[in-house]
Design a protein around this motif. Structure first.
Motif, PDB file in Angstrom:
ATOM      1  N   ASP A 106     -11.431  -6.230  -1.838  1.00 38.24           N
ATOM      2  CA  ASP A 106     -11.761  -4.932  -1.250  1.00 38.24           C
ATOM      3  C   ASP A 106     -11.719  -5.007   0.267  1.00 38.24           C
ATOM      4  OD1 ASP A 106     -12.155  -3.429  -3.569  1.00 38.24           O
ATOM      5  OD2 ASP A 106     -14.160  -4.249  -3.849  1.00 38.24           O
ATOM      6  N   THR A 107     -11.147  -3.986   0.883  1.00 39.56           N
ATOM      7  CA  THR A 107     -11.111  -3.887   2.331  1.00 39.56           C
ATOM      8  C   THR A 107     -11.524  -2.481   2.734  1.00 39.56           C
ATOM      9  OG1 THR A 107      -8.817  -3.163   2.406  1.00 39.56           O
ATOM     10  CG2 THR A 107      -9.217  -5.544   2.453  1.00 39.56           C
ATOM     11  N   SER A 108     -11.696  -2.243   4.027  1.00 39.04           N
ATOM     12  CA  SER A 108     -11.962  -0.886   4.509  1.00 39.04           C
ATOM     13  C   SER A 108     -10.730  -0.022   4.277  1.00 39.04           C
ATOM     14  CB  SER A 108     -12.328  -0.908   5.992  1.00 39.04           C
ATOM     15  OG  SER A 108     -11.286  -1.508   6.737  1.00 39.04           O
ATOM     16  N   ASN A 147       0.851  -1.185   0.000  1.00 37.99           N
ATOM     17  CA  ASN A 147       0.000   0.000   0.000  1.00 37.99           C
ATOM     18  C   ASN A 147       0.888   1.236   0.000  1.00 37.99           C
ATOM     19  OD1 ASN A 147      -2.804  -0.744   0.048  1.00 37.99           O
ATOM     20  ND2 ASN A 147      -2.446  -1.650   2.062  1.00 37.99           N
ATOM     21  N   ASN A 173      -7.487   4.112  -1.047  1.00 36.78           N
ATOM     22  CA  ASN A 173      -7.224   2.840  -1.724  1.00 36.78           C
ATOM     23  C   ASN A 173      -7.781   1.713  -0.871  1.00 36.78           C
ATOM     24  OD1 ASN A 173      -6.223   0.599  -3.045  1.00 36.78           O
ATOM     25  ND2 ASN A 173      -4.230   1.526  -3.456  1.00 36.78           N
ATOM     26  N   THR A 174      -8.784   1.013  -1.392  1.00 37.32           N
ATOM     27  CA  THR A 174      -9.431  -0.045  -0.611  1.00 37.32           C
ATOM     28  C   THR A 174      -9.040  -1.440  -1.097  1.00 37.32           C
ATOM     29  OG1 THR A 174     -11.390  -0.018  -2.049  1.00 37.32           O
ATOM     30  CG2 THR A 174     -11.398   1.438  -0.131  1.00 37.32           C
ATOM     31  N   ILE A 175      -8.040  -1.546  -1.979  1.00 34.73           N
ATOM     32  CA  ILE A 175      -7.589  -2.858  -2.463  1.00 34.73           C
ATOM     33  C   ILE A 175      -6.486  -3.370  -1.548  1.00 34.73           C
ATOM     34  CG2 ILE A 175      -6.621  -4.154  -4.379  1.00 34.73           C
ATOM     35  CD1 ILE A 175      -9.424  -3.088  -4.867  1.00 34.73           C
ATOM     36  N   LYS A 176      -6.677  -4.552  -1.005  1.00 32.55           N
ATOM     37  CA  LYS A 176      -5.686  -5.137  -0.105  1.00 32.55           C
ATOM     38  C   LYS A 176      -4.449  -5.561  -0.892  1.00 32.55           C
ATOM     39  CE  LYS A 176      -5.028  -8.901   3.222  1.00 32.55           C
ATOM     40  NZ  LYS A 176      -4.458  -8.016   4.241  1.00 32.55           N
ATOM     41  N   LEU A 188      -8.241  -9.425  -6.732  1.00 29.47           N
ATOM     42  CA  LEU A 188      -8.444  -8.148  -6.050  1.00 29.47           C
ATOM     43  C   LEU A 188      -9.465  -8.319  -4.930  1.00 29.47           C
ATOM     44  CD1 LEU A 188      -8.549  -5.666  -9.075  1.00 29.47           C
ATOM     45  CD2 LEU A 188      -6.623  -6.234  -7.591  1.00 29.47           C
TER      46      LEU A 188
END
Length: 273
Positions: A268-270, A204, A220-223, A266
């Motif tokens: 998604d995360t918080s 990140n 950016n919500t992609i882990k 991909l």
């Protein structure tokens, strides 16, 4: 291509691909449903794509009696670069003037993105044929990719293929075949294929854009995963091809099984900030 002898040659290739795209979009005031753009919107974007590749390989081909042998060794390199710049804004101050100078600074935005990828590989193939009746091929390739962490950026994938023409083998052994059987061929193969992920999925990184001269973070919500491994696909296949009545009737049957592991997906995360 350069032929060293009648059984040995060297081939080198270089490829280059480049294109640019310029986009201009104007949304007139009152022509869009979204309330934010009721007073108009303007955007300009420049996209540039550049790809080059090199490939150098050597082929050796020799016949010994009933055996036809071949060996191929090579190396390849690829580089991909994408550049994208977008300038856009909304809410024209003075009606009828389509220009970025007619948009307040607080409603103007600029985005700049660059993506680079490099891949280097070595490969080889060994093949053998006997009287055009049986064929055996081994291949192997090792790649190093810039999109993987250093401890996992090297991955090897081999394959093996075997096939033989049953009818020709039997005829060469003076075996009498039924008149209705014209051709029969059996084949089998086992292989593993490697694949690297897309760029910038390891860590990140904080990214920003400017809104009205104020720097704001891009959420950016992609882990990300700094332990990414190359995707591997293992497969095996076997098949039977037969023809009857002087090729008037025939079938080709194939059974195969694929197993894919370590797929990069991909998630998604918080938002981390």
């Amino acid at each position: 291509n350069y032929k060293l002898t009648d059984w040995w040659d060297v081939t080198a290739r270089f490829g280059y691909d480049n294109y640019t795209t310029d986009a201009y979009t104007y949304i007139a005031p009152g022509s869009v449903v979204r309330e934010l753009y009721q007073n108009g919107r303007l955007s300009k974007s420049d996209y540039r794509y550049e790809y080059w590749s090199t490939n150098v390989m050597t082929n050796l081909h020799k016949t010994f009696g009933d055996f036809d042998l071949g060996l191929m060794l090579g190396t390849t390199a690829e580089s991909t670069e994408r550049l994208n710049q977008t300038h856009w804004g909304y809410n024209f101050t003075t009606p009828g003037t389509v220009s970025f100078t007619n948009i307040a600074s607080s409603n103007k935005f600029f985005d700049d993105a660059t993506s680079k990828k490099r891949l280097v590989g070595v490969y080889g193939e060994a093949r053998a044929a006997y009287k055009n009746l049986a064929y055996l091929t081994f291949t192997g390739r090792n790649d190093w990719s810039s999109t993987l962490p250093v401890r996992h950026n090297s991955f090897f994938y081999p394959s093996a293929n075997l096939s033989f023409v049953v009818t020709d083998c039997l005829r060469s052994a003076n075996v009498r075949l039924p008149h209705w059987l014209t051709f029969a061929k059996v084949r089998t193969s086992v292989a593993q294929v490697g694949k690297d992920p897309s760029p910038y999925n390891l860590y990140n990184s904080r990214q920003f854009h400017f809104v009205g001269g104020v720097r704001e973070p891009i959420v950016n919500t992609i882990k990300k995963n700094d332990d990414l491994k190359p995707e591997t696909k293992k497969s095996y296949e076997t098949g039977l091809e037969m023809k009857f009545f002087n090729n008037r009737l025939g079938f080709d049957f194939t059974y195969y099984h694929n197993d894919t592991r370590d797929q990069a997906m991909l998630v998604d995360t918080s938002a981390p900030w």
